[in-house]
Motif scaffolding. Structure first.
Motif, PDB file in Angstrom:
ATOM      1  N   ALA A   1       0.830  -1.207   0.000  1.00 44.61           N
ATOM      2  CA  ALA A   1       0.000   0.000   0.000  1.00 44.61           C
ATOM      3  C   ALA A   1       0.864   1.257   0.000  1.00 44.61           C
ATOM      4  O   ALA A   1       0.530   2.260  -0.646  1.00 44.61           O
ATOM      5  CB  ALA A   1      -0.925  -0.013   1.217  1.00 44.61           C
ATOM      6  N   TYR A   2       1.978   1.207   0.708  1.00 44.78           N
ATOM      7  CA  TYR A   2       2.890   2.350   0.791  1.00 44.78           C
ATOM      8  C   TYR A   2       3.409   2.725  -0.595  1.00 44.78           C
ATOM      9  O   TYR A   2       3.348   3.897  -1.002  1.00 44.78           O
ATOM     10  CB  TYR A   2       4.056   2.004   1.716  1.00 44.78           C
ATOM     11  N   VAL A   3       3.923   1.734  -1.337  1.00 44.41           N
ATOM     12  CA  VAL A   3       4.493   2.046  -2.656  1.00 44.41           C
ATOM     13  C   VAL A   3       3.393   2.433  -3.641  1.00 44.41           C
ATOM     14  O   VAL A   3       3.634   3.214  -4.575  1.00 44.41           O
ATOM     15  CB  VAL A   3       5.333   0.862  -3.191  1.00 44.41           C
ATOM     16  N   LEU A   4       2.183   1.931  -3.450  1.00 49.94           N
ATOM     17  CA  LEU A   4       1.074   2.326  -4.315  1.00 49.94           C
ATOM     18  C   LEU A   4       0.732   3.801  -4.106  1.00 49.94           C
ATOM     19  O   LEU A   4       0.503   4.542  -5.077  1.00 49.94           O
ATOM     20  CB  LEU A   4      -0.153   1.457  -4.046  1.00 49.94           C
ATOM     21  N   ILE A   5       0.723   4.234  -2.846  1.00 52.89           N
ATOM     22  CA  ILE A   5       0.461   5.646  -2.554  1.00 52.89           C
ATOM     23  C   ILE A   5       1.568   6.516  -3.141  1.00 52.89           C
ATOM     24  O   ILE A   5       1.321   7.631  -3.601  1.00 52.89           O
ATOM     25  CB  ILE A   5       0.335   5.861  -1.033  1.00 52.89           C
ATOM     26  N   MET A   6       2.805   5.998  -3.134  1.00 56.67           N
ATOM     27  CA  MET A   6       3.928   6.755  -3.676  1.00 56.67           C
ATOM     28  C   MET A   6       3.722   7.132  -5.140  1.00 56.67           C
ATOM     29  O   MET A   6       4.100   8.229  -5.567  1.00 56.67           O
ATOM     30  CB  MET A   6       5.230   5.940  -3.532  1.00 56.67           C
TER      31      MET A   6
END
Length: 227
Positions: free
Chosen positions: A163-168
């Motif tokens: 989820a973190y890299v998707l938000i990035m």
């Protein structure tokens, strides 16, 4: 897993989404790629996301193993001296990218303009951007540290990391969608953003290196000189 942890990770990922690799280069690509070449931007963003996810997994697994097996050695005076020297080195390296210092020395300002080619070039560009930025992306490294110290099981930190890299990469995906429906309105704004980010990209790298260096030096100096 607490709400505070989730909010912290969300805030850090939003900060990371504004870096040169996750926003600056995609904005540049949006301006120069034709509609038929949009897939190249998606390849680039996918490469960046996969790169950071794999780096995050490696760090999560590696940090937990290192802390478990070499915890005492990592907190020795030798380790802190290595950290101190590394911090000083990063701080010194930041001056190499500092536009004001380069101007005083009569050297041209470093600019980061990506070269375009086929899909393979986009994969290479995404991997290179990740390699250049991962060591200086303080929020990302902080997020890894937060998840590591929270003792989360893999069933929790793996989806959190995804989820973190998707938000990035989400802001760039939103800009891509807007470009498809409002190109004439969006492109002048993207051009101004591209010019600003390109102009300040070297300064951003300089500041990031300096901040990481200072943090490393401060932590090591506290242990070496004030304990």
């Amino acid at each position: 897993m607490t709400t505070g942890l989730l909010l912290t990770l969300a805030a850090l990922s939003i900060v990371d989404s504004t870096s040169f690799g996750t926003l600056g280069i995609p904005v540049y690509l949006l301006l120069v790629l034709e509609r038929s070449q949009v897939s190249r931007l998606l390849i680039y963003l996918g490469t960046v996301a996969v790169f950071y996810f794999l780096v995050g997994v490696a760090l999560m697994l590696g940090l937990s193993t290192v802390l478990e097996n070499f915890g005492d050695a990592l907190y020795s005076r030798t380790a802190y001296w290595v950290q101190f020297v590394l911090g000083v080195g990063l701080f010194a390296l930041s001056f190499y990218f500092d536009p004001k210092r380069r101007k005083k020395l009569g050297k041209p300002e470093r600019r980061f303009e990506p070269r375009l080619d086929g899909p393979r070039a986009m994969v290479l560009l995404g991997s290179t951007a990740g390699l250049l930025e991962v060591a200086t992306m303080v929020p990302y490294l902080a997020a890894i540290g937060v998840m590591t110290t929270s003792d989360l099981p893999a069933g929790q930190w793996v989806p959190l990391l995804a989820a973190y890299v998707l938000i990035m990469i989400m802001p760039s995906l939103v800009l891509l969608a807007l470009r498809g429906v409002a190109r004439d309105w969006l492109e002048p704004k993207l051009e101004r953003l591209r010019v600003w980010m390109t102009k300040h990209s070297a300064a951003a790298v300089s500041w990031a290196l300096a901040i990481v260096g200072v943090l490393l030096v401060r932590d090591a100096a506290f242990y070496l000189f004030f304990r």
